[in-house]
Motif scaffolding. Sequence first.
Motif, PDB file in Angstrom:
ATOM      1  N   ARG A 109     -34.531  -2.347  -8.822  1.00 52.81           N
ATOM      2  CA  ARG A 109     -33.274  -1.844  -9.375  1.00 52.81           C
ATOM      3  C   ARG A 109     -31.998  -2.434  -9.745  1.00 52.81           C
ATOM      4  NH1 ARG A 109     -31.790   3.029  -5.597  1.00 52.81           N
ATOM      5  NH2 ARG A 109     -30.175   3.080  -7.169  1.00 52.81           N
ATOM      6  N   LEU A 110     -31.947  -3.613  -9.025  1.00 49.26           N
ATOM      7  CA  LEU A 110     -30.920  -4.641  -9.593  1.00 49.26           C
ATOM      8  C   LEU A 110     -31.168  -5.104 -10.912  1.00 49.26           C
ATOM      9  CD1 LEU A 110     -30.793  -6.245  -5.970  1.00 49.26           C
ATOM     10  CD2 LEU A 110     -28.721  -4.781  -6.852  1.00 49.26           C
ATOM     11  N   GLU A 111     -32.224  -5.315 -11.552  1.00 47.37           N
ATOM     12  CA  GLU A 111     -32.311  -5.790 -12.787  1.00 47.37           C
ATOM     13  C   GLU A 111     -31.748  -7.378 -12.799  1.00 47.37           C
ATOM     14  OE1 GLU A 111     -30.985  -2.796 -15.471  1.00 47.37           O
ATOM     15  OE2 GLU A 111     -32.698  -1.827 -15.457  1.00 47.37           O
ATOM     16  N   LEU A 112     -32.308  -7.889 -12.008  1.00 52.29           N
ATOM     17  CA  LEU A 112     -31.410  -9.429 -11.852  1.00 52.29           C
ATOM     18  C   LEU A 112     -31.636 -10.334 -13.300  1.00 52.29           C
ATOM     19  CD1 LEU A 112     -33.107 -10.846  -8.366  1.00 52.29           C
ATOM     20  CD2 LEU A 112     -30.780  -9.686  -9.041  1.00 52.29           C
ATOM     21  N   GLN A 113     -30.693 -10.863 -13.517  1.00 52.67           N
ATOM     22  CA  GLN A 113     -30.621 -11.670 -14.636  1.00 52.67           C
ATOM     23  C   GLN A 113     -30.605 -13.270 -14.304  1.00 52.67           C
ATOM     24  OE1 GLN A 113     -30.384 -10.058 -17.817  1.00 52.67           O
ATOM     25  NE2 GLN A 113     -30.784  -8.414 -16.391  1.00 52.67           N
ATOM     26  N   PRO A 114     -30.953 -14.126 -15.200  1.00 51.10           N
ATOM     27  CA  PRO A 114     -30.988 -15.525 -14.781  1.00 51.10           C
ATOM     28  C   PRO A 114     -29.795 -16.056 -14.028  1.00 51.10           C
ATOM     29  CG  PRO A 114     -32.125 -15.179 -17.052  1.00 51.10           C
ATOM     30  CD  PRO A 114     -31.348 -13.950 -16.674  1.00 51.10           C
ATOM     31  N   GLU A 115     -28.487 -15.747 -14.633  1.00 50.20           N
ATOM     32  CA  GLU A 115     -27.352 -16.169 -14.218  1.00 50.20           C
ATOM     33  C   GLU A 115     -27.139 -15.553 -12.833  1.00 50.20           C
ATOM     34  OE1 GLU A 115     -26.498 -12.904 -17.319  1.00 50.20           O
ATOM     35  OE2 GLU A 115     -27.756 -14.604 -17.009  1.00 50.20           O
ATOM     36  N   ASP A 116     -27.525 -14.587 -12.384  1.00 51.23           N
ATOM     37  CA  ASP A 116     -27.163 -13.864 -11.070  1.00 51.23           C
ATOM     38  C   ASP A 116     -27.627 -14.874  -9.878  1.00 51.23           C
ATOM     39  OD1 ASP A 116     -26.136 -11.463 -12.478  1.00 51.23           O
ATOM     40  OD2 ASP A 116     -28.109 -10.462 -12.062  1.00 51.23           O
ATOM     41  N   GLN A 117     -26.918 -14.743  -8.940  1.00 50.92           N
ATOM     42  CA  GLN A 117     -27.120 -15.189  -7.535  1.00 50.92           C
ATOM     43  C   GLN A 117     -27.245 -14.479  -6.424  1.00 50.92           C
ATOM     44  OE1 GLN A 117     -27.674 -18.964  -6.725  1.00 50.92           O
ATOM     45  NE2 GLN A 117     -28.767 -17.661  -5.394  1.00 50.92           N
ATOM     46  N   LEU A 118     -28.580 -14.478  -5.927  1.00 49.97           N
ATOM     47  CA  LEU A 118     -28.947 -13.776  -4.664  1.00 49.97           C
ATOM     48  C   LEU A 118     -28.637 -14.284  -3.482  1.00 49.97           C
ATOM     49  CD1 LEU A 118     -30.533 -10.860  -4.456  1.00 49.97           C
ATOM     50  CD2 LEU A 118     -32.656 -11.966  -4.398  1.00 49.97           C
ATOM     51  N   ILE A 119     -27.985 -13.723  -2.431  1.00 47.75           N
ATOM     52  CA  ILE A 119     -27.853 -14.106  -1.179  1.00 47.75           C
ATOM     53  C   ILE A 119     -28.120 -13.309  -0.096  1.00 47.75           C
ATOM     54  CG2 ILE A 119     -25.817 -15.044   0.522  1.00 47.75           C
ATOM     55  CD1 ILE A 119     -24.080 -15.416  -1.915  1.00 47.75           C
ATOM     56  N   LEU A 120     -29.250 -13.846   0.496  1.00 48.76           N
ATOM     57  CA  LEU A 120     -29.709 -12.863   1.595  1.00 48.76           C
ATOM     58  C   LEU A 120     -29.159 -13.320   2.895  1.00 48.76           C
ATOM     59  CD1 LEU A 120     -33.544 -13.264   0.528  1.00 48.76           C
ATOM     60  CD2 LEU A 120     -31.842 -11.649  -0.182  1.00 48.76           C
ATOM     61  N   VAL A 121     -28.644 -12.183   3.550  1.00 48.15           N
ATOM     62  CA  VAL A 121     -27.667 -12.586   4.963  1.00 48.15           C
ATOM     63  C   VAL A 121     -28.487 -12.700   6.185  1.00 48.15           C
ATOM     64  CG1 VAL A 121     -25.606 -11.705   3.773  1.00 48.15           C
ATOM     65  CG2 VAL A 121     -26.881 -10.332   5.364  1.00 48.15           C
ATOM     66  N   GLY A 122     -29.487 -13.278   6.024  1.00 50.13           N
ATOM     67  CA  GLY A 122     -30.473 -13.636   7.341  1.00 50.13           C
ATOM     68  C   GLY A 122     -31.209 -12.519   7.891  1.00 50.13           C
ATOM     69  N   ASP A 123     -32.156 -12.607   8.834  1.00 48.27           N
ATOM     70  CA  ASP A 123     -33.285 -11.808   9.414  1.00 48.27           C
ATOM     71  C   ASP A 123     -33.992 -11.214   8.098  1.00 48.27           C
ATOM     72  OD1 ASP A 123     -32.064 -12.220  11.965  1.00 48.27           O
ATOM     73  OD2 ASP A 123     -31.560 -10.200  12.251  1.00 48.27           O
ATOM     74  N   LEU A 124     -34.579 -12.174   7.431  1.00 49.54           N
ATOM     75  CA  LEU A 124     -35.593 -11.852   6.451  1.00 49.54           C
ATOM     76  C   LEU A 124     -37.059 -11.246   7.115  1.00 49.54           C
ATOM     77  CD1 LEU A 124     -33.638 -13.809   4.961  1.00 49.54           C
ATOM     78  CD2 LEU A 124     -35.520 -14.657   3.793  1.00 49.54           C
ATOM     79  N   VAL A 125     -37.050 -11.684   8.395  1.00 53.53           N
ATOM     80  CA  VAL A 125     -38.357 -11.867   9.045  1.00 53.53           C
ATOM     81  C   VAL A 125     -38.308 -10.751  10.414  1.00 53.53           C
ATOM     82  CG1 VAL A 125     -39.047 -14.135   8.510  1.00 53.53           C
ATOM     83  CG2 VAL A 125     -37.979 -13.637  10.812  1.00 53.53           C
ATOM     84  N   ASN A 126     -39.714 -10.615  10.779  1.00 52.72           N
ATOM     85  CA  ASN A 126     -39.983  -9.806  12.009  1.00 52.72           C
ATOM     86  C   ASN A 126     -39.685  -8.315  11.666  1.00 52.72           C
ATOM     87  OD1 ASN A 126     -40.540 -12.078  13.598  1.00 52.72           O
ATOM     88  ND2 ASN A 126     -38.585 -12.293  14.617  1.00 52.72           N
ATOM     89  N   ARG A 127     -40.210  -7.522  12.730  1.00 52.79           N
ATOM     90  CA  ARG A 127     -40.242  -5.986  12.877  1.00 52.79           C
ATOM     91  C   ARG A 127     -40.844  -5.343  11.699  1.00 52.79           C
ATOM     92  NH1 ARG A 127     -33.867  -5.101  14.553  1.00 52.79           N
ATOM     93  NH2 ARG A 127     -34.178  -6.022  16.582  1.00 52.79           N
ATOM     94  N   GLY A 128     -40.828  -5.748  10.285  1.00 47.83           N
ATOM     95  CA  GLY A 128     -41.190  -4.871   9.258  1.00 47.83           C
ATOM     96  C   GLY A 128     -42.639  -5.318   9.200  1.00 47.83           C
ATOM     97  N   PRO A 129     -43.246  -4.995   7.950  1.00 44.20           N
ATOM     98  CA  PRO A 129     -44.955  -5.240   7.834  1.00 44.20           C
ATOM     99  C   PRO A 129     -45.080  -6.573   7.334  1.00 44.20           C
ATOM    100  CG  PRO A 129     -43.980  -3.458   6.238  1.00 44.20           C
ATOM    101  CD  PRO A 129     -43.018  -3.896   7.123  1.00 44.20           C
ATOM    102  N   ASP A 130     -44.473  -7.317   6.666  1.00 45.46           N
ATOM    103  CA  ASP A 130     -44.793  -8.869   6.061  1.00 45.46           C
ATOM    104  C   ASP A 130     -43.766  -9.643   5.706  1.00 45.46           C
ATOM    105  OD1 ASP A 130     -46.286 -10.609   4.826  1.00 45.46           O
ATOM    106  OD2 ASP A 130     -47.575  -9.389   3.974  1.00 45.46           O
ATOM    107  N   SER A 131     -43.404 -10.459   6.849  1.00 45.67           N
ATOM    108  CA  SER A 131     -42.373 -11.218   6.607  1.00 45.67           C
ATOM    109  C   SER A 131     -42.656 -12.465   5.585  1.00 45.67           C
ATOM    110  CB  SER A 131     -42.083 -12.024   7.989  1.00 45.67           C
ATOM    111  OG  SER A 131     -41.732 -11.074   8.960  1.00 45.67           O
ATOM    112  N   CYS A 132     -43.995 -12.794   5.253  1.00 46.32           N
ATOM    113  CA  CYS A 132     -44.400 -14.105   4.338  1.00 46.32           C
ATOM    114  C   CYS A 132     -44.121 -13.452   2.875  1.00 46.32           C
ATOM    115  CB  CYS A 132     -45.825 -14.359   4.645  1.00 46.32           C
ATOM    116  SG  CYS A 132     -46.132 -14.939   6.295  1.00 46.32           S
TER     117      CYS A 132
END
Length: 219
Positions: A24-47
């Motif tokens: 939905r975000l339609e990322l462009q090469p010049e965009d920078q993605l920042i994930l603010v932590g807790d990528l893992v645990n609880r949901g179905p597939d951390s890997c």
Amino acid sequence: MTGRIIAIGDIHGCHAEFSELLQRLELQPEDQLILVGDLVNRGPDSCKVIDLAREHRAISLLGNHELRLLNYRKSNDTAFLKESDEDTYRKLRPEDWLYLEQMPLTHYVEALNTVFVHGGFLPDEPWQKQPASVVTRIQVIDSEGRPRKRADAEDSPPWADLWNGPPFVVYGHTPRPEPYKLKWSVGIDTACAMGGHLTAYILPEKRFVQVKARRKYYP
């Protein structure tokens, strides 16, 4: 700064929602993605979440869930581990551990005078000097000025209510039904793993994009 900066709240293993949000975000090469932590645990597939983060060259910040897993791996002390962590711990691959070990605590964007972090900050100390034990875990500040979890100090104000900037802070960690918007901060953990939404916050336009959780993965 040419592209957008896009921060995404706590993903917690919800790879399908993460993938849908990225589309939905339609990322462009010049965009920078920042994930603010807790990528893992609880949901179905951390890997799979880590794979997507790698694929999109995300800056992934250290959350309390990553910190817990890393502490357990270093010490073998089960005090660091919660029952829901064990499944993730067993499934993480060597390259995933390397990824977790390289996560920074904060990311500062000078052009926007904005700092990204997992949990937040104590308001009366320089944000750059606050340790992982504070910035990955703080939710509220008790009457003695100490960082606490919401559940342990229910009548205490959120740290963000006492933060008067600058810088502006974009953070996750404290799940709420909607983004928590204040003059000097925005909280973007909208409880995806608990059946809420996964939220992206786009700068400099200050716009939110959300996808609904497919189901409740964690009570």
